[in-house]
Design an enzyme around this catalytic site. Structure first.
Site, PDB file in Angstrom:
ATOM      1  N   SER A  35       0.801  -1.226   0.000  1.00 55.86           N
ATOM      2  CA  SER A  35       0.000   0.000   0.000  1.00 55.86           C
ATOM      3  C   SER A  35       0.839   1.285   0.000  1.00 55.86           C
ATOM      4  O   SER A  35       0.624   2.183  -0.815  1.00 55.86           O
ATOM      5  CB  SER A  35      -0.941  -0.017   1.205  1.00 55.86           C
ATOM      6  OG  SER A  35      -1.635   1.190   1.249  1.00 55.86           O
ATOM      7  N   LYS A 230     -13.384   7.537   1.233  1.00 60.85           N
ATOM      8  CA  LYS A 230     -13.361   6.942  -0.106  1.00 60.85           C
ATOM      9  C   LYS A 230     -14.569   6.031  -0.248  1.00 60.85           C
ATOM     10  O   LYS A 230     -14.740   5.094   0.534  1.00 60.85           O
ATOM     11  CB  LYS A 230     -12.055   6.166  -0.294  1.00 60.85           C
ATOM     12  CG  LYS A 230     -10.834   7.073  -0.265  1.00 60.85           C
ATOM     13  CD  LYS A 230      -9.556   6.320  -0.572  1.00 60.85           C
ATOM     14  CE  LYS A 230      -8.900   5.796   0.672  1.00 60.85           C
ATOM     15  NZ  LYS A 230      -7.587   5.179   0.422  1.00 60.85           N
ATOM     16  N   GLY A 232     -15.531   4.346  -3.101  1.00 56.55           N
ATOM     17  CA  GLY A 232     -15.435   3.439  -4.254  1.00 56.55           C
ATOM     18  C   GLY A 232     -16.036   4.051  -5.500  1.00 56.55           C
ATOM     19  O   GLY A 232     -15.779   5.206  -5.832  1.00 56.55           O
ATOM     20  N   ASP A 262      -4.812   3.370  -2.921  1.00 58.26           N
ATOM     21  CA  ASP A 262      -3.465   3.955  -2.825  1.00 58.26           C
ATOM     22  C   ASP A 262      -3.251   4.984  -3.939  1.00 58.26           C
ATOM     23  O   ASP A 262      -2.631   6.030  -3.719  1.00 58.26           O
ATOM     24  CB  ASP A 262      -2.403   2.855  -2.928  1.00 58.26           C
ATOM     25  CG  ASP A 262      -2.659   1.727  -1.943  1.00 58.26           C
ATOM     26  OD1 ASP A 262      -3.113   2.028  -0.821  1.00 58.26           O
ATOM     27  OD2 ASP A 262      -2.426   0.562  -2.292  1.00 58.26           O
TER      28      ASP A 262
END
Ligand code: KDG
Length: 324
Positions: A35, A230, A232, A262
């Site tokens: 990551s 976040k 998606g 990331d």
């Protein structure tokens, strides 16, 4: 000059040629990923100089990791090669049993990176950076990794260097929700920019309204200037103390979800570092995430400003001042 420093494990990623159950997979592509390194590589693609603190094994995979990170321009002088522990490996399962979902199987226990310790942190090096980035993966790898994480954020704070923290919960690594919440407290508390996925909010705080979950994050992160959620394919929302900014996601063909978060962090942080407005940062970050899910591997699809501009020219919204 190094602008962003991070610390974390980079592993060999074995990604099957065909999606489906891993038990049937016979042909694999070999990638490398981790990551924090993914985010640094994403920043390099956007013209930001970075350095990774890590450990790999003194083996062929360790050599591959170091040289592939160098190819992105990441400063690898703080990646040590251990003669007593191997480079970690993980296998990816794509699109099974849930379509479009990627899951992973780790072989990383006792890996070279799990022996990272406070000795790997040289305050003189950290002091020269503009931003320290860390995720919730590194502190859960081992007790020495946890202590190394604490030293990294303490050093950043003592030198007034902003800290970017991504919760990046890996449920297979934490013992429980309580354990994760307790373990992550110092990292929440140090964060200037806090990235958290919707799934992580659900894991940490249960199913509540987003605003309630963000309220709980804020109570743990008093120094935080921005909480970036976040969401998606639904995009992302950045919460300031009294204001929030949202940007919808982009609907693209999902090949491999890994690394999208990331890539998002990298584009968002790059925009912050070049003083772009939050709305622009969200737009570019969503685009970077979308571009990354369209191909296998975490590092290979990481976009340049030019790639982002071209993508956005098709999907709407452009900021040509970012074109370099
Ligand atoms: O963010 C994607 C990464 O999580 C993955 O590719 C490997 O760093 C990794 C991890 O620890 O799961």
């Amino acid at each position: 000059m190094v602008q962003v420093i991070s610390m974390g494990e980079v592993m060999v990623q074995m990604n099957p040629i065909f999606s489906g159950p891993l038990r049937q997979a016979r042909l694999f592509e070999r990638h490398i990923a981790g990551s924090e390194a993914n985010t640094l590589a994403g920043l390099q693609q956007l013209g930001i100089n970075t350095q990774l603190i890590s450990q790999v094994g003194q083996d062929e995979f360790g050599l591959a990791i170091t040289s592939e990170l160098q190819a992105f321009g990441i400063d690898t002088s703080q990646i040590k090669a251990s003669s007593s522990a191997p480079t970690g490996v993980y296998f990816v399962q794509r699109g099974y049993p849930v379509p479009n979902k990627t899951t992973v199987q780790y072989y990383r226990k006792g890996s070279a990176a799990s022996f990272l310790s406070p000795d790997n942190i040289d305050p003189a090096i950290i002091r020269q950076s503009n931003l320290v980035h860390l995720t919730g993966i590194t502190p859960v790898l081992s007790e020495t990794c946890y202590q190394a994480g604490l030293k990294l954020i303490d050093t950043a704070q003592q030198n007034s260097i902003p800290v970017s923290f991504d919760t990046n919960i890996r449920v297979t690594l934490w013992k429980s929700r309580e354990n994760a919440l307790e373990g992550l407290k110092p990292f929440f508390s140090a964060a200037t920019y806090l990235f958290v996925g919707q799934g992580d909010l659900l894991f940490l705080f249960g199913s509540e309204e987003l605003i309630q979950q963000v309220h709980k994050v804020r109570s743990l992160a008093p120094r935080c200037e921005l909480i970036i959620v976040k969401q998606g394919k639904d995009g992302a929302t950045a919460f300031q103390a009294a204001k929030s900014h949202s940007h919808p996601g982009f609907s693209v063909n999902v090949v491999d979800e890994l690394g999208a978060g990331d890539a998002f962090d990298a584009a968002f942080l790059a925009c912050i570092l070049v003083n772009k407005p939050i709305d622009t940062a969200l737009r570019y970050a969503n685009a970077a995430g979308a571009l990354t899910v369209m191909a296998k591997g975490d590092l290979e699809p990481l976009p340049t400003w030019h790639d982002l501009e071209l993508f956005l020219s098709q999907y709407g919204g452009t900021d040509s001042t970012l074109l370099r």
